[in-house]
Design a protein around this motif. Structure first.
Motif, PDB file in Angstrom:
ATOM      1  N   TYR A 209       0.833  -1.197   0.000  1.00  0.00           N
ATOM      2  CA  TYR A 209       0.000   0.000   0.000  1.00  0.00           C
ATOM      3  C   TYR A 209       0.875   1.257   0.000  1.00  0.00           C
ATOM      4  N   LEU A 210       0.440   2.231  -0.795  1.00  0.00           N
ATOM      5  CA  LEU A 210       1.181   3.491  -0.918  1.00  0.00           C
ATOM      6  C   LEU A 210       0.349   4.654  -0.376  1.00  0.00           C
ATOM      7  N   SER A 211       1.007   5.496   0.386  1.00  0.00           N
ATOM      8  CA  SER A 211       0.419   6.788   0.770  1.00  0.00           C
ATOM      9  C   SER A 211       1.287   7.862   0.119  1.00  0.00           C
ATOM     10  N   LEU A 212       0.713   8.596  -0.818  1.00  0.00           N
ATOM     11  CA  LEU A 212       1.459   9.601  -1.585  1.00  0.00           C
ATOM     12  C   LEU A 212       0.927  10.992  -1.237  1.00  0.00           C
ATOM     13  N   ILE A 213       1.841  11.878  -0.844  1.00  0.00           N
ATOM     14  CA  ILE A 213       1.452  13.222  -0.388  1.00  0.00           C
ATOM     15  C   ILE A 213       2.234  14.272  -1.175  1.00  0.00           C
ATOM     16  N   TYR A 214       1.509  15.291  -1.589  1.00  0.00           N
ATOM     17  CA  TYR A 214       2.103  16.363  -2.399  1.00  0.00           C
ATOM     18  C   TYR A 214       1.693  17.711  -1.797  1.00  0.00           C
ATOM     19  N   ARG A 215       2.654  18.589  -1.617  1.00  0.00           N
ATOM     20  CA  ARG A 215       2.346  19.907  -1.046  1.00  0.00           C
ATOM     21  C   ARG A 215       1.877  20.858  -2.136  1.00  0.00           C
ATOM     22  N   GLN A 216       0.699  21.466  -1.906  1.00  0.00           N
ATOM     23  CA  GLN A 216       0.175  22.449  -2.853  1.00  0.00           C
ATOM     24  C   GLN A 216       0.913  23.781  -2.714  1.00  0.00           C
ATOM     25  N   GLN A 217       0.959  24.509  -3.821  1.00  0.00           N
ATOM     26  CA  GLN A 217       1.528  25.853  -3.763  1.00  0.00           C
ATOM     27  C   GLN A 217       0.610  26.756  -2.936  1.00  0.00           C
ATOM     28  N   SER A 218       1.205  27.608  -2.138  1.00  0.00           N
ATOM     29  CA  SER A 218       0.399  28.567  -1.375  1.00  0.00           C
ATOM     30  C   SER A 218      -0.103  29.667  -2.305  1.00  0.00           C
ATOM     31  N   LEU A 219      -1.104  30.388  -1.821  1.00  0.00           N
ATOM     32  CA  LEU A 219      -1.645  31.501  -2.603  1.00  0.00           C
ATOM     33  C   LEU A 219      -0.555  32.522  -2.907  1.00  0.00           C
ATOM     34  N   PHE A 220       0.310  32.753  -1.929  1.00  0.00           N
ATOM     35  CA  PHE A 220       1.413  33.704  -2.122  1.00  0.00           C
ATOM     36  C   PHE A 220       2.359  33.227  -3.224  1.00  0.00           C
ATOM     37  N   ASP A 221       2.673  31.918  -3.218  1.00  0.00           N
ATOM     38  CA  ASP A 221       3.581  31.368  -4.241  1.00  0.00           C
ATOM     39  C   ASP A 221       2.990  31.519  -5.639  1.00  0.00           C
ATOM     40  N   ILE A 222       1.681  31.278  -5.745  1.00  0.00           N
ATOM     41  CA  ILE A 222       1.029  31.378  -7.060  1.00  0.00           C
ATOM     42  C   ILE A 222       1.037  32.825  -7.546  1.00  0.00           C
ATOM     43  N   LEU A 223       0.689  33.746  -6.637  1.00  0.00           N
ATOM     44  CA  LEU A 223       0.615  35.157  -7.026  1.00  0.00           C
ATOM     45  C   LEU A 223       1.986  35.732  -7.349  1.00  0.00           C
ATOM     46  N   THR A 224       3.009  35.248  -6.652  1.00  0.00           N
ATOM     47  CA  THR A 224       4.361  35.764  -6.880  1.00  0.00           C
ATOM     48  C   THR A 224       4.810  35.546  -8.320  1.00  0.00           C
ATOM     49  N   LYS A 225       4.358  34.448  -8.911  1.00  0.00           N
ATOM     50  CA  LYS A 225       4.761  34.147 -10.290  1.00  0.00           C
ATOM     51  C   LYS A 225       4.315  35.232 -11.264  1.00  0.00           C
ATOM     52  N   GLN A 226       3.119  35.787 -11.009  1.00  0.00           N
ATOM     53  CA  GLN A 226       2.557  36.759 -11.944  1.00  0.00           C
ATOM     54  C   GLN A 226       2.510  38.177 -11.365  1.00  0.00           C
ATOM     55  N   ALA A 227       3.102  38.365 -10.180  1.00  0.00           N
ATOM     56  CA  ALA A 227       3.012  39.672  -9.515  1.00  0.00           C
ATOM     57  C   ALA A 227       3.611  40.781 -10.372  1.00  0.00           C
ATOM     58  N   PHE A 228       4.791  40.534 -10.927  1.00  0.00           N
ATOM     59  CA  PHE A 228       5.451  41.561 -11.735  1.00  0.00           C
ATOM     60  C   PHE A 228       4.623  41.899 -12.971  1.00  0.00           C
ATOM     61  N   LEU A 229       4.059  40.866 -13.598  1.00  0.00           N
ATOM     62  CA  LEU A 229       3.250  41.089 -14.803  1.00  0.00           C
ATOM     63  C   LEU A 229       2.016  41.929 -14.486  1.00  0.00           C
ATOM     64  N   TYR A 230       1.286  41.532 -13.422  1.00  0.00           N
ATOM     65  CA  TYR A 230       0.067  42.261 -13.069  1.00  0.00           C
ATOM     66  C   TYR A 230       0.379  43.685 -12.614  1.00  0.00           C
ATOM     67  N   ALA A 231       1.455  43.843 -11.827  1.00  0.00           N
ATOM     68  CA  ALA A 231       1.834  45.184 -11.362  1.00  0.00           C
ATOM     69  C   ALA A 231       2.232  46.071 -12.540  1.00  0.00           C
ATOM     70  N   SER A 232       2.979  45.502 -13.484  1.00  0.00           N
ATOM     71  CA  SER A 232       3.394  46.270 -14.666  1.00  0.00           C
ATOM     72  C   SER A 232       2.188  46.692 -15.495  1.00  0.00           C
ATOM     73  N   LEU A 233       1.257  45.749 -15.693  1.00  0.00           N
ATOM     74  CA  LEU A 233       0.048  46.067 -16.463  1.00  0.00           C
ATOM     75  C   LEU A 233      -0.770  47.160 -15.781  1.00  0.00           C
ATOM     76  N   TRP A 234      -0.848  47.078 -14.433  1.00  0.00           N
ATOM     77  CA  TRP A 234      -1.642  48.070 -13.697  1.00  0.00           C
ATOM     78  C   TRP A 234      -1.029  49.460 -13.826  1.00  0.00           C
ATOM     79  N   PHE A 235       0.287  49.556 -13.651  1.00  0.00           N
ATOM     80  CA  PHE A 235       0.943  50.865 -13.738  1.00  0.00           C
ATOM     81  C   PHE A 235       0.933  51.409 -15.166  1.00  0.00           C
ATOM     82  N   LEU A 236       1.097  50.532 -16.147  1.00  0.00           N
ATOM     83  CA  LEU A 236       1.007  50.982 -17.539  1.00  0.00           C
ATOM     84  C   LEU A 236      -0.398  51.483 -17.851  1.00  0.00           C
TER      85      LEU A 236
END
Length: 434
Positions: A158-185
């Motif tokens: 029997y296998l128990s397999l566990i995977y850690r999900q990305q946090s909301l902060f981690d997900i947003l960090t990926k696109q933070a620069f893009l969204y911030a740039s679009l907002w300021f532009l």
């Protein structure tokens, strides 16, 4: 005159458009987060399926396969046990929550949902459960899958397999620069667009106002000469030795109306000069004591004749060095005094006083008359504004306070009005000391 309106329209337009853009970006951001979380679940399912297929192949040992997925870019914690519950192998855990706690919470979650592995005629078959979601001890979120693997020799584990999900902060960090740039532009683009659109929209109004100001300036200049002629002839008529009551009365009315018209023309010329930016300042060191005493002496006879008490409050300590245009300041104070006398009641008092701060000096003229209605206060410094809507008061054209406002702005100061305790109004002019 249109600058304050233009600023307000720009602020309103930019705020409204940016709120719309921000709302759209928030919706897009939520969709992106949902898509990332869905992709994580799909990715985890695919990785587990691939891992199970590899573990079924007896040509590779459990340790190497489990360690490979643990060291993968998105690590998977693997716990393998035999059918009796004895641990066969466990990968290292580099998650914030320790492995034992994760396994315990995972088992609790599977029991809540009555999870079981399907078997065929009491013979174990390779299978896997659905995905479980549970939390760690440090606000970390995990996905888990239970699986049964049957080896070629019909032994199962029997296998128990566990995977850690990305946090909301981690997900947003990926696109933070893009969204911030679009907002300021977007902000820059909307600001530029707003400036040109509102400027274009207000152009006809500016042209109309300019033509009105030019007309007032021209008319005021043209009226000076005929008024001077009328005043001169009125004086001649007054000097004639004609003993006729009606004649004398008519001459007096003519003289009063000419003086009234002359004052109006003078005020209009002052405002025309302000609009044309041709007003000049003659700054020098002002003796504040002398200025206040001169104002008091100029209005004391008028107040006595109208049965109004006039009080001057001069600071006991010496006033600081004050540089301004004395003539313009005196003009502002005379406007305040005229206004106070006009609205004062017999046997009431008018007060002239000052207040000195670190960088400013303020001159006050306080009356105890009927005061100014709240509805009129926002408009009293507007040109031609009269609280008396019927305009039965012929002595007031509604220009005095607007002239005081223009003069104060020329000297980098401001004028204002506040209620007097017990009734009445207090007008003030605040000017910088340097």
């Amino acid at each position: 005159m249109l600058k304050p309106l233009s600023k307000k329209l720009n602020a309103f337009f930019i705020t409204t458009i940016m709120l719309i853009i921000t709302s759209i970006m928030i919706i897009l951001c939520k969709n992106y987060i949902h898509m990332e979380q869905s992709n994580e679940i799909i990715f985890f399912q695919k990785m587990v399926t691939q891992m199970i297929y590899q573990l079924e192949d007896s040509s590779q040992d459990f340790e190497s396969i489990a360690d490979f997925y643990h060291e993968y870019r998105h690590s998977i914690f693997c716990y393998i046990q035999d059918t009796s519950g004895k641990m066969i192998y466990q990968t290292d855990s580099d998650f914030p929550t320790d492995a034992d706690t994760l396994l315990e919470r995972f088992r609790i979650q599977t029991k809540k949902e009555d999870t079981f592995i399907i078997t065929n005629d009491n013979k174990p078959t390779t299978n896997q459960s659905g995905i479980f979601e549970f939390n760690g001890t440090r606000n970390d979120e995990y996905l888990g899958i239970l699986a049964t693997i049957v080896m070629p020799n019909n032994t199962a584990c029997y296998l128990s397999l566990i995977y850690r999900q990305q946090s909301l902060f981690d997900i947003l960090t990926k696109q933070a620069f893009l969204y911030a740039s679009l907002w300021f532009l977007s902000l820059i683009a909307v600001t530029i667009m707003s400036y040109f659109l509102i400027k274009k929209a207000l152009e006809p109004t500016e042209v109309m106002l300019k033509s009105q100001k030019d007309f007032i300036a021209s008319a005021s200049h043209e009226l000076k000469s005929p008024l001077a002629v009328i005043l001169a002839n009125a004086e001649k008529l007054e000097q004639l030795q004609i003993d006729n009551t009606e004649f004398r009365k008519s001459v007096k009315i003519l003289d009063n109306e000419c003086m009234r018209m002359s004052k109006l023309v003078k005020d209009m010329l002052l405002l025309a000069s302000s609009d044309a930016k041709t007003w000049t300042l003659c700054k020098n060191i002002i003796d504040i004591d002398t200025l206040l005493i001169s104002l008091y002496e100029a209005y004391e006879p008028i107040c006595i004749s109208k049965k109004i008490r006039l009080r001057l409050e001069i600071s006991e300590s010496s006033y600081p060095k004050f540089c301004a245009d004395g003539e313009r300041l005196f003009q502002i104070l005379t406007i305040f005094m005229d206004n106070a006398i006009h609205h004062s009641i017999n046997n009431k008092q008018i007060e002239i006083k000052t207040a000195v701060a670190a960088k400013y000096i303020t001159f006050f003229v306080t009356d105890h008359g009927k005061g100014i209605p709240e509805d009129d206060k926002p408009y009293i410094f507007n040109r031609f504004y009269c609280a008396d809507k019927s305009r039965t008061d012929k002595s007031n054209f509604g220009l005095g306070l607007s002239i005081a406002d223009e003069l104060a702005k020329m000297m980098n100061g401001n004028v204002g009005c506040e209620d007097t305790d017990g009734g009445g109004a207090t007008f003030f002019v605040k000017l910088p000391l340097k």
